[in-house]
Design an enzyme around this catalytic site. Structure first.
Site, PDB file in Angstrom:
ATOM      1  N   TYR A  23       0.902  -1.131   0.072  1.00  9.83           N
ATOM      2  CA  TYR A  23      -0.131  -0.127   0.033  1.00  9.83           C
ATOM      3  C   TYR A  23       0.974   1.245   0.069  1.00  9.83           C
ATOM      4  O   TYR A  23       0.028   2.201  -0.261  1.00  9.83           O
ATOM      5  CB  TYR A  23      -1.009   0.134   1.044  1.00  9.83           C
ATOM      6  N   HIS A  98      -8.981   0.962  -5.845  1.00 12.37           N
ATOM      7  CA  HIS A  98      -7.898   0.204  -4.866  1.00 12.37           C
ATOM      8  C   HIS A  98      -6.675   0.531  -5.125  1.00 12.37           C
ATOM      9  O   HIS A  98      -6.215   0.906  -6.082  1.00 12.37           O
ATOM     10  CB  HIS A  98      -8.330  -1.154  -5.356  1.00 12.37           C
TER      11      HIS A  98
END
Ligand code: DHK
Length: 147
Positions: A23, A98
Site C-alpha cells: 500500500y 483500490h
C-alpha cells in the site's frame, strides 16, 4: 457545486504503516491532501471508517447531496451487500478505487461486489490512484455540467 464524496473502508486509517510493500508509505492524511489538491475548486468530502454501517450512512449523505462518489471499500469490497445496495441508489458517477491491483492478489480479493455498480474501477496505481480518480471525476462532472 455538490461535493465529490471520497469514502474509505476498513484498515485504510493505517496507510503508511500497513503493509507498505503493498500500500506504500503515504498516509491517509496525505492521500486526503492530494485529493483536495486534485479537485481544485470542486468541494470534497473525505471520510474513512472501519464500520460498514458508517460507510452506508455516508453513501446516503452522497445520495442526498453529492455530485460523485470515489470509494475504496477495502475489505468490504468483496462482502458488503449493504454498501453495494446503497451505491445502487446513487444517480451520479461512482469510481471504485483500490491502491493495489486486486486481480493480481490472493483469490479472496478477486470478486468485487462494487464493480457491478461502479462507473469505473481503478486498481494498482498505488496511492496516486486517488489523484487519478479525482481528476477523472472532475473531468466527467465538468463535461456533464456543460450546456
Ligand atoms: C485495500 C484493502 O484494505 C484490501 O482489503 C483490498 C484495497 C485492497 C486496496 O488495494 O486499496 O482488498
Amino acid at each position: 457545486m455538490k461535493p465529490i464524496h471520497i469514502l474509505n473502508g476498513p484498515n485504510l486509517n493505517r496507510l503508511g504503516k500497513r503493509e507498505p510493500e503493498i500500500y506504500g508509505h503515504t498516509t491517509l492524511a496525505e492521500v486526503e491532501t492530494l485529493c483536495r489538491q486534485a479537485a481544485g475548486a470542486w468541494p470534497v468530502v473525505f471520510h474513512q471508517s472501519n464500520a460498514e454501517h458508517q460507510l452506508v450512512d455516508w453513501i446516503h449523505d452522497a445520495i442526498d447531496d453529492g455530485a460523485g462518489i470515489i470509494i475504496n471499500p477495502a475489505g468490504l469490497t468483496f462482502t458488503s451487500v449493504p454498501i453495494m445496495d446503497a451505491l445502487k441508489m446513487f444517480s451520479g458517477p461512482i469510481i471504485e478505487l483500490h491502491i493495489s491491483n486486486i486481480h493480481r492478489r490472493e483469490a479472496v480479493y478477486h470478486n468485487s461486489l462494487m464493480s457491478k455498480v461502479a462507473t469505473a474501477v481503478i486498481a494498482g496505481l498505488g496511492p496516486d490512484g486517488y489523484r487519478t480518480a479525482v481528476e477523472a471525476m472532475v473531468r466527467r462532472l465538468e463535461t456533464a455540467s456543460r450546456p
